[in-house]
Design a protein around this motif. Structure first.
Motif, PDB file in Angstrom:
ATOM      1  N   TYR A 143     -21.430  33.192  -7.345  1.00  0.00           N
ATOM      2  CA  TYR A 143     -20.686  32.242  -6.515  1.00  0.00           C
ATOM      3  C   TYR A 143     -21.045  30.801  -6.879  1.00  0.00           C
ATOM      4  N   VAL A 158     -19.032  34.015  -2.567  1.00  0.00           N
ATOM      5  CA  VAL A 158     -19.495  33.164  -1.479  1.00  0.00           C
ATOM      6  C   VAL A 158     -19.381  33.872  -0.123  1.00  0.00           C
ATOM      7  N   ILE A 192     -18.343  29.867   5.423  1.00  0.00           N
ATOM      8  CA  ILE A 192     -17.718  30.164   4.130  1.00  0.00           C
ATOM      9  C   ILE A 192     -16.907  28.958   3.659  1.00  0.00           C
ATOM     10  N   GLU A 193     -16.160  28.375   4.585  1.00  0.00           N
ATOM     11  CA  GLU A 193     -15.354  27.205   4.224  1.00  0.00           C
ATOM     12  C   GLU A 193     -16.253  26.057   3.746  1.00  0.00           C
ATOM     13  N   THR A 251     -17.808  26.918   0.131  1.00  0.00           N
ATOM     14  CA  THR A 251     -16.915  27.371  -0.946  1.00  0.00           C
ATOM     15  C   THR A 251     -16.714  26.288  -2.013  1.00  0.00           C
TER      16      THR A 251
END
Ligand code: NDP
Length: 276
Positions: free
Chosen positions: A220, A243, A268-269, A272
């Motif tokens: 990731y 991620v 996550i947002e 990322t």
């Protein structure tokens, strides 16, 4: 009283775990302090001993210490036994409970976040290292039609496939092979090699990607890796990196420690890196 947790590794500067767990603690109202511990190579046990002596309640474990943690633990969960590696520990007196949530995190990201059910699907996994070992049982629990493990060192893929067949008594066909022998198209292709860390590409034929395939790179934060580029060239539109897996395994550990499972979408947002 504030409970102490940490992630241990070497190097450790790059770890996103403190950011993730601090965000989880805020949204769930848990009073925890989560830090990074840089242990010298060969100094894992001493560093963990010191953290426990100072009142530490639990740790995440990252490279290169997942096998050291396996040896250090007193009580290994089945996930850790199958993976042969530990990525989360919980301390209770003399006891060191140990889990490996990487596989659960991967499956949760694929099935739940990316809305890609695995039941009845053909799944190809590249690599036969720790990440693949950890992913196998959670993947098989989803009842895919078939799982193929492909690895540069063919014997490792074959050994893992054999282990997986034993564990789930042959319900799902699992095969291990080298890249030259991969045939047919797959609904889900998971890159669990470390090749993307060095911008390398496993020798994968483009024909492995079925038309509505999900191509997922466990690595990731690297943007569009050579593996994801290959998938895009093959016409794949569903691309993801690891991620979400990272956030989901963290949420599993948080739940195990604190008894409350945080939502992962916001984290996550936040972490990322766009796939460009
Ligand atoms: P390991 O070192 O245990 O295994 C590495 C695997 O990659 C081996 O199968 C190795 O093959 C293969 N490999 C390495 N380079 C190449 C290459 N150039 N071409 C083909 N195959 C290659 O690593 P892990 O299993 O622990 O981790 C794998 C990846 O997954 C890493 O990038 C890691 O960051 C990521 N990961 C992500 C997580 C997340 O939360 N998103 C969690 C855990 C891991 P061989 O056996 O032949 O050497």
């Amino acid at each position: 009283m504030t409970d102490r947790y940490a992630v241990i590794g070497n190097p450790i500067e790059q770890s996103k775990s403190p950011l993730i767990h601090t965000a989880f603690a805020q949204v769930t109202g848990q009073d925890i302090d989560y830090t990074k511990v840089l242990a010298p190579l060969g100094g894992f046990a001493q560093a963990v001993d010191a953290f426990r002596a100072a009142g530490g309640r639990g740790m995440n474990v990252t490279a290169p210490f997942k096998l050291d943690a396996f040896a250090y633990a007193t009580n290994l969960a089945p996930s850790a036994q199958m993976a042969g590696a530990v990525n989360a520990m919980k301390f209770d007196g003399d006891k060191v409970y140990a889990e490996n949530f990487d596989g659960l995190g991967l499956v949760r990201d694929v099935v739940h976040n990316l809305d890609c059910p695995l039941q009845g699907r053909r799944v190809l996994i590249l690599g036969a290292g720790g990440a693949t070992r950890g992913a196998l049982l959670p993947l098989l629990a989803q009842s895919p039609a078939e799982v193929v493990i492909v690895n540069r060192t063919v014997a490792k893929a074959q050994e893992l496939a054999g282990l997986a067949r034993q564990h789930q008594m042959g319900q799902v066909p699992v095969h291990g092979m080298g890249y030259a022998d991969v045939a047919g198209a797959f609904d889900v292709v998971l890159n669990a090699t470390s090749a993307s860390l060095t911008s390398e590409l496993p020798p994968l034929p483009m024909t492995v990607f079925a038309p509505d395939c999900l191509a997922y790179d466990l690595t990731y934060g690297k943007g569009l890796t050579p593996f994801l580029k290959l998938a895009r060239q093959a016409g794949v539109t569903r691309l993801a990196d690891g991620v979400g897996m990272l956030a989901e395994q963290a949420a599993e550990a948080f739940n195990w420690w604190r008894g409350v499972r945080p939502e992962t979408a916001a984290v996550i947002e936040q972490i990322t890196v766009p796939l460009i």
